[in-house]
Design a protein around this motif. Structure first.
Motif, PDB file in Angstrom:
ATOM      1  N   PRO A 157      40.652  50.984  44.730  1.00 20.92           N
ATOM      2  CA  PRO A 157      41.745  51.585  43.945  1.00 20.92           C
ATOM      3  C   PRO A 157      43.106  50.971  44.245  1.00 20.92           C
ATOM      4  CG  PRO A 157      40.284  53.293  44.756  1.00 20.92           C
ATOM      5  CD  PRO A 157      39.873  52.021  45.441  1.00 20.92           C
ATOM      6  N   GLN A 158      43.357  50.603  45.500  1.00 18.61           N
ATOM      7  CA  GLN A 158      44.625  49.960  45.837  1.00 18.61           C
ATOM      8  C   GLN A 158      44.753  48.595  45.155  1.00 18.61           C
ATOM      9  OE1 GLN A 158      44.296  50.098  50.145  1.00 18.61           O
ATOM     10  NE2 GLN A 158      45.840  51.718  50.289  1.00 18.61           N
ATOM     11  N   LEU A 159      43.662  47.820  45.181  1.00 21.02           N
ATOM     12  CA  LEU A 159      43.692  46.510  44.527  1.00 21.02           C
ATOM     13  C   LEU A 159      43.917  46.646  43.030  1.00 21.02           C
ATOM     14  CD1 LEU A 159      40.942  44.178  46.045  1.00 21.02           C
ATOM     15  CD2 LEU A 159      43.411  43.809  45.959  1.00 21.02           C
ATOM     16  N   GLN A 160      43.235  47.598  42.431  1.00 20.18           N
ATOM     17  CA  GLN A 160      43.424  47.827  41.001  1.00 20.18           C
ATOM     18  C   GLN A 160      44.876  48.177  40.693  1.00 20.18           C
ATOM     19  OE1 GLN A 160      40.481  50.883  40.494  1.00 20.18           O
ATOM     20  NE2 GLN A 160      38.883  49.446  39.840  1.00 20.18           N
ATOM     21  N   GLY A 161      45.466  49.023  41.529  1.00 26.14           N
ATOM     22  CA  GLY A 161      46.858  49.398  41.331  1.00 26.14           C
ATOM     23  C   GLY A 161      47.807  48.235  41.524  1.00 26.14           C
ATOM     24  N   THR A 196      36.239  32.654  37.693  1.00 24.29           N
ATOM     25  CA  THR A 196      36.692  33.533  38.771  1.00 24.29           C
ATOM     26  C   THR A 196      37.542  34.666  38.220  1.00 24.29           C
ATOM     27  OG1 THR A 196      36.665  31.667  40.301  1.00 24.29           O
ATOM     28  CG2 THR A 196      37.899  33.609  40.993  1.00 24.29           C
ATOM     29  N   ALA A 197      38.378  34.367  37.220  1.00 19.87           N
ATOM     30  CA  ALA A 197      39.184  35.416  36.593  1.00 19.87           C
ATOM     31  C   ALA A 197      38.297  36.437  35.898  1.00 19.87           C
ATOM     32  CB  ALA A 197      40.166  34.803  35.598  1.00 19.87           C
ATOM     33  N   GLN A 198      37.240  35.965  35.233  1.00 23.01           N
ATOM     34  CA  GLN A 198      36.332  36.881  34.551  1.00 23.01           C
ATOM     35  C   GLN A 198      35.622  37.781  35.549  1.00 23.01           C
ATOM     36  OE1 GLN A 198      33.751  35.231  31.488  1.00 23.01           O
ATOM     37  NE2 GLN A 198      32.114  36.634  32.082  1.00 23.01           N
ATOM     38  N   VAL A 199      35.143  37.182  36.650  1.00 24.59           N
ATOM     39  CA  VAL A 199      34.452  37.970  37.673  1.00 24.59           C
ATOM     40  C   VAL A 199      35.407  38.971  38.320  1.00 24.59           C
ATOM     41  CG1 VAL A 199      33.295  37.823  39.916  1.00 24.59           C
ATOM     42  CG2 VAL A 199      32.715  36.207  38.112  1.00 24.59           C
ATOM     43  N   PHE A 200      36.642  38.554  38.572  1.00 19.60           N
ATOM     44  CA  PHE A 200      37.641  39.460  39.133  1.00 19.60           C
ATOM     45  C   PHE A 200      37.871  40.641  38.189  1.00 19.60           C
ATOM     46  CE2 PHE A 200      42.011  40.925  39.770  1.00 19.60           C
ATOM     47  CZ  PHE A 200      42.023  41.154  41.135  1.00 19.60           C
ATOM     48  N   GLY A 201      37.951  40.357  36.896  1.00 18.63           N
ATOM     49  CA  GLY A 201      38.135  41.429  35.927  1.00 18.63           C
ATOM     50  C   GLY A 201      36.981  42.410  35.923  1.00 18.63           C
ATOM     51  N   GLU A 202      35.752  41.884  36.085  1.00 18.58           N
ATOM     52  CA  GLU A 202      34.568  42.750  36.069  1.00 18.58           C
ATOM     53  C   GLU A 202      34.426  43.538  37.361  1.00 18.58           C
ATOM     54  OE1 GLU A 202      31.497  39.951  35.397  1.00 18.58           O
ATOM     55  OE2 GLU A 202      31.952  39.682  33.262  1.00 18.58           O
ATOM     56  N   GLN A 206      37.736  46.167  36.434  1.00 17.33           N
ATOM     57  CA  GLN A 206      36.811  47.086  35.742  1.00 17.33           C
ATOM     58  C   GLN A 206      37.427  47.674  34.468  1.00 17.33           C
ATOM     59  OE1 GLN A 206      35.629  49.941  38.736  1.00 17.33           O
ATOM     60  NE2 GLN A 206      34.611  48.384  39.988  1.00 17.33           N
ATOM     61  N   GLY A 207      37.942  46.793  33.638  1.00 15.43           N
ATOM     62  CA  GLY A 207      38.499  47.219  32.361  1.00 15.43           C
ATOM     63  C   GLY A 207      40.006  47.359  32.335  1.00 15.43           C
ATOM     64  N   ARG A 208      40.642  47.416  33.501  1.00 14.29           N
ATOM     65  CA  ARG A 208      42.103  47.507  33.534  1.00 14.29           C
ATOM     66  C   ARG A 208      42.721  46.135  33.280  1.00 14.29           C
ATOM     67  NH1 ARG A 208      44.155  51.460  38.381  1.00 14.29           N
ATOM     68  NH2 ARG A 208      42.710  53.186  38.051  1.00 14.29           N
TER      69      ARG A 208
END
Length: 260
Positions: free
Chosen positions: A123-127, A157-163, A167-169
């Motif tokens: 959650p911190q990384l997503q934020g 790598t960007a695609q994998v990071f997004g997934e 996770q959709g953000r």
């Protein structure tokens, strides 16, 4: 990735590799394999190419960095024999091309070694990457602004990071976008307030990988596959190179490239 960038990159690949092939033909002594694509796979390809050339005098393996999307398109347009991809293939790609699994690496979230933060939760990384956490003090660090460093949209790598992470953000539009993993490492290593992500094939004494955990503290697995992609049923020299990459000797080289 913008269409103009893709077209320009493909033209550069064609020019570079055509020149190499023409020179080889004039000498009459070299056979050529062209590899292009993901910068995450580049260290692996370079290591494999060096050893394959030693085993096969007269063979030249050209390796060019780009991104996963570029690697796939270069194969589709017959500009290279092998594309390098650091994401899972799409359904459409699997129908028209052949993907060859090389192994697995890990996505690394990196900061400067001078940054006191050692661990972040999902959650911190997503934020952080969404721009909702904008100061390191909010996650136990110094009172300093967070500088985001990311890869361009065509990057595997960007695609994998997004997934795996976002996770959709959406990533904050304020993020600095880099065209290669090496550029991400250099930018993060030179900025104590920066944070970015690269493959585990990239190492630099100026950066450190953060421990990423779930909210409950359990380590988060960030493993993803690395592939070579070719036209269906490759033969000849390309098949020899692919077989070498998947042989015990080739796999040892791949593992070493990921560690070094």
């Amino acid at each position: 990735m913008k269409l103009s960038k893709i077209i320009l990159a493909l033209i550069l690949f064609l020019t570079m590799f055509s020149t190499g092939c023409q020179n080889s033909s004039l000498r009459g002594e070299e056979q050529v394999i062209r590899i292009a694509g993901s910068t995450s796979v580049w260290p692996v390809s370079e290591a494999l190419a060096r050893q394959f050339q030693l085993r096969h005098p007269g063979v030249k393996v050209f390796v060019q960095e780009g991104d996963s999307t570029l690697g796939v398109r270069a194969v589709v347009h017959h500009l290279v024999e092998i594309g390098a991809v650091s994401r899972r293939p799409s359904a459409g790609e699997e129908k028209s091309l052949e993907f060859h699994l090389l192994g697995y690496d890990r996505l690394q979230v990196i900061t400067s070694r001078s940054n006191p933060v050692r661990q972040l939760t999902l959650p911190q990384l997503q934020g952080i990457f969404a721009g909702q956490i904008s100061n390191w003090r909010q996650v136990g660090g110094a009172d300093a602004p967070v500088h985001l460093v990311v890869r361009e949209a065509g990057s595997g790598t960007a695609q994998v990071f997004g997934e795996m992470i976002m996770q959709g953000r959406s990533v904050s539009p304020r993020a600095l976008v880099m065209s290669s993993a090496g550029a991400v490492v250099a930018s993060v290593g030179g900025d104590p307030n920066a944070i970015g992500y690269v493959a585990s094939t990239y190492h630099n004494p100026e950066v450190k990988a953060l421990l990423v955990t779930e909210q409950d503290g359990a380590p988060l697995s960030l493993t993803r596959p690395l592939y070579y992609v070719t036209q269906p049923a490759p033969g000849g020299l390309v098949r020899q190179f692919l077989d070498y990459a998947r042989s015990p000797a080739g796999q040892q080289i791949i593992r070493a490239a990921m560690r070094d």
